[in-house]
Design a protein around this motif. Structure first.
Motif, PDB file in Angstrom:
ATOM      1  N   ARG A  38      50.660  31.402  41.652  1.00  0.00           N
ATOM      2  CA  ARG A  38      50.668  30.481  40.332  1.00  0.00           C
ATOM      3  C   ARG A  38      51.063  31.372  39.110  1.00  0.00           C
ATOM      4  NH1 ARG A  38      46.258  27.477  42.834  1.00  0.00           N
ATOM      5  NH2 ARG A  38      44.856  28.790  41.480  1.00  0.00           N
ATOM      6  N   PHE A  39      50.427  32.657  38.960  1.00  0.00           N
ATOM      7  CA  PHE A  39      50.831  33.412  37.843  1.00  0.00           C
ATOM      8  C   PHE A  39      52.405  33.687  38.208  1.00  0.00           C
ATOM      9  CE2 PHE A  39      52.040  37.663  36.550  1.00  0.00           C
ATOM     10  CZ  PHE A  39      51.450  37.858  35.179  1.00  0.00           C
ATOM     11  N   ARG A  40      52.817  34.115  39.122  1.00  0.00           N
ATOM     12  CA  ARG A  40      54.284  34.132  39.473  1.00  0.00           C
ATOM     13  C   ARG A  40      55.110  33.280  39.239  1.00  0.00           C
ATOM     14  NH1 ARG A  40      55.997  38.931  42.295  1.00  0.00           N
ATOM     15  NH2 ARG A  40      57.758  37.813  43.263  1.00  0.00           N
ATOM     16  N   GLN A 113      40.789  38.323  37.302  1.00  0.00           N
ATOM     17  CA  GLN A 113      40.733  38.755  35.812  1.00  0.00           C
ATOM     18  C   GLN A 113      40.678  40.347  35.687  1.00  0.00           C
ATOM     19  OE1 GLN A 113      40.835  36.927  32.947  1.00  0.00           O
ATOM     20  NE2 GLN A 113      41.366  35.333  34.587  1.00  0.00           N
ATOM     21  N   GLN A 114      40.061  41.165  36.657  1.00  0.00           N
ATOM     22  CA  GLN A 114      40.414  42.404  36.548  1.00  0.00           C
ATOM     23  C   GLN A 114      41.479  42.809  36.673  1.00  0.00           C
ATOM     24  OE1 GLN A 114      37.497  43.628  40.010  1.00  0.00           O
ATOM     25  NE2 GLN A 114      37.070  45.257  38.872  1.00  0.00           N
ATOM     26  N   TRP A 115      42.325  42.188  37.608  1.00  0.00           N
ATOM     27  CA  TRP A 115      43.844  42.711  37.569  1.00  0.00           C
ATOM     28  C   TRP A 115      44.734  42.104  36.538  1.00  0.00           C
ATOM     29  CZ3 TRP A 115      43.833  41.291  43.556  1.00  0.00           C
ATOM     30  CH2 TRP A 115      43.405  42.522  44.528  1.00  0.00           C
ATOM     31  N   LEU A 116      44.403  40.964  35.902  1.00  0.00           N
ATOM     32  CA  LEU A 116      45.159  40.153  35.070  1.00  0.00           C
ATOM     33  C   LEU A 116      44.749  41.051  33.429  1.00  0.00           C
ATOM     34  CD1 LEU A 116      46.994  37.726  34.143  1.00  0.00           C
ATOM     35  CD2 LEU A 116      44.618  36.727  33.411  1.00  0.00           C
ATOM     36  N   THR A 117      43.922  41.782  33.393  1.00  0.00           N
ATOM     37  CA  THR A 117      43.798  42.174  32.132  1.00  0.00           C
ATOM     38  C   THR A 117      44.005  43.827  32.023  1.00  0.00           C
ATOM     39  OG1 THR A 117      41.295  42.683  32.340  1.00  0.00           O
ATOM     40  CG2 THR A 117      41.804  40.913  31.410  1.00  0.00           C
ATOM     41  N   SER A 118      44.421  44.269  33.101  1.00  0.00           N
ATOM     42  CA  SER A 118      44.885  45.581  33.538  1.00  0.00           C
ATOM     43  C   SER A 118      46.409  45.578  33.594  1.00  0.00           C
ATOM     44  CB  SER A 118      44.337  46.097  34.838  1.00  0.00           C
ATOM     45  OG  SER A 118      45.124  47.215  35.152  1.00  0.00           O
ATOM     46  N   PRO A 119      47.067  46.096  32.335  1.00  0.00           N
ATOM     47  CA  PRO A 119      48.546  46.147  32.289  1.00  0.00           C
ATOM     48  C   PRO A 119      49.180  46.575  33.618  1.00  0.00           C
ATOM     49  CG  PRO A 119      47.470  46.613  30.237  1.00  0.00           C
ATOM     50  CD  PRO A 119      46.354  46.605  31.217  1.00  0.00           C
ATOM     51  N   PRO A 120      48.751  47.806  34.146  1.00  0.00           N
ATOM     52  CA  PRO A 120      49.537  48.318  35.354  1.00  0.00           C
ATOM     53  C   PRO A 120      49.552  47.261  36.413  1.00  0.00           C
ATOM     54  CG  PRO A 120      48.087  49.980  34.623  1.00  0.00           C
ATOM     55  CD  PRO A 120      48.120  48.763  33.387  1.00  0.00           C
ATOM     56  N   HIS A 121      48.342  46.502  36.842  1.00  0.00           N
ATOM     57  CA  HIS A 121      48.045  45.755  37.714  1.00  0.00           C
ATOM     58  C   HIS A 121      48.874  44.553  37.631  1.00  0.00           C
ATOM     59  CE1 HIS A 121      44.627  48.571  38.385  1.00  0.00           C
ATOM     60  NE2 HIS A 121      44.860  48.206  39.583  1.00  0.00           N
ATOM     61  N   TRP A 125      52.154  42.424  39.644  1.00  0.00           N
ATOM     62  CA  TRP A 125      52.684  40.908  40.002  1.00  0.00           C
ATOM     63  C   TRP A 125      53.826  40.462  39.512  1.00  0.00           C
ATOM     64  CZ3 TRP A 125      47.576  38.608  37.853  1.00  0.00           C
ATOM     65  CH2 TRP A 125      46.336  38.784  38.629  1.00  0.00           C
ATOM     66  N   MET A 126      54.292  41.153  38.537  1.00  0.00           N
ATOM     67  CA  MET A 126      55.674  40.710  37.616  1.00  0.00           C
ATOM     68  C   MET A 126      57.016  41.299  38.374  1.00  0.00           C
ATOM     69  SD  MET A 126      54.693  39.190  34.828  1.00  0.00           S
ATOM     70  CE  MET A 126      56.308  39.114  34.026  1.00  0.00           C
ATOM     71  N   ASP A 152      48.701  44.681  49.057  1.00  0.00           N
ATOM     72  CA  ASP A 152      50.151  45.443  49.065  1.00  0.00           C
ATOM     73  C   ASP A 152      51.151  44.607  49.231  1.00  0.00           C
ATOM     74  OD1 ASP A 152      48.832  48.088  49.430  1.00  0.00           O
ATOM     75  OD2 ASP A 152      48.227  47.665  51.411  1.00  0.00           O
ATOM     76  N   PHE A 153      52.126  45.048  48.294  1.00  0.00           N
ATOM     77  CA  PHE A 153      53.257  44.090  48.022  1.00  0.00           C
ATOM     78  C   PHE A 153      54.423  45.005  48.542  1.00  0.00           C
ATOM     79  CE2 PHE A 153      50.406  43.210  44.745  1.00  0.00           C
ATOM     80  CZ  PHE A 153      50.545  41.457  44.854  1.00  0.00           C
ATOM     81  N   GLY A 154      55.538  43.953  49.060  1.00  0.00           N
ATOM     82  CA  GLY A 154      56.679  44.424  49.635  1.00  0.00           C
ATOM     83  C   GLY A 154      57.711  43.424  49.373  1.00  0.00           C
TER      84      GLY A 154
END
Length: 162
Positions: A38-40, A113-121, A125-126, A152-154
């Protein structure tokens, strides 16, 4: 010359292709992937599909962090996420890869929320080239954080989860 003991150690350290695609995704993990997608979508990015090899890699990492009492992208075998993904059978040539880790929350929303509020994380997603995600949420009793999450993303989808 490689000794028999070295060959045995290598065989024990590397998962087979069947092991790499055999992990079942639980409802909380599915909910997390839906939230990430949804974020993406809100940022005009393609969704990611759950990949079996990446999910097995993520689960191994989550368990390892809890069992060995550390929190880092470098695992207990001194591998970075890219070396670890390759060891679990995810292709490394011409492939974009990334990893997010979190600890301390069982809840999907709190980890999101942990990931959303952390700029590197959030930046992970982006990445528009990502098409696949591996995800794991693991509870390790007696560990420093209890709950460990790894995504993990690829850029290539390789295998469906079991």
């Amino acid at each position: 010359m490689i000794t028999l003991a070295a060959l045995l150690l290598l065989a024990l350290a590397a998962p087979t292709a069947a092991q790499a695609a055999s992990r079942t995704i639980d409802p909380a993990e599915l909910a997390q992937v839906r939230m990430i997608n949804r974020f993406r979508a809100a940022h005009h990015l393609a969704p990611v599909r759950i990949d079996g090899r990446l999910s097995t890699t993520a689960a191994w990492m989550a368990r390892d962090m809890g069992a060995k009492h550390y929190f880092s992208h470098t695992d207990s075998r001194s591998r970075d996420p890219f070396q670890r993904m390759r060891a679990f059978g995810y292709p490394s040539a011409n492939t974009w890869r990334g990893e997010n880790i979190a600890a301390g929350n069982a809840a999907v929303g709190a980890t999101y929320q942990q990931w959303l509020t952390s700029p590197p994380h959030k930046a992970t997603w982006m990445v528009g080239r990502y098409r696949a995600i591996g995800i794991a949420r693991v509870f390790v009793p007696g560990s420093p954080y209890g709950w460990y999450w790894v995504t993990d993303f690829g850029s290539r989808y390789v295998s469906a989860p079991a």
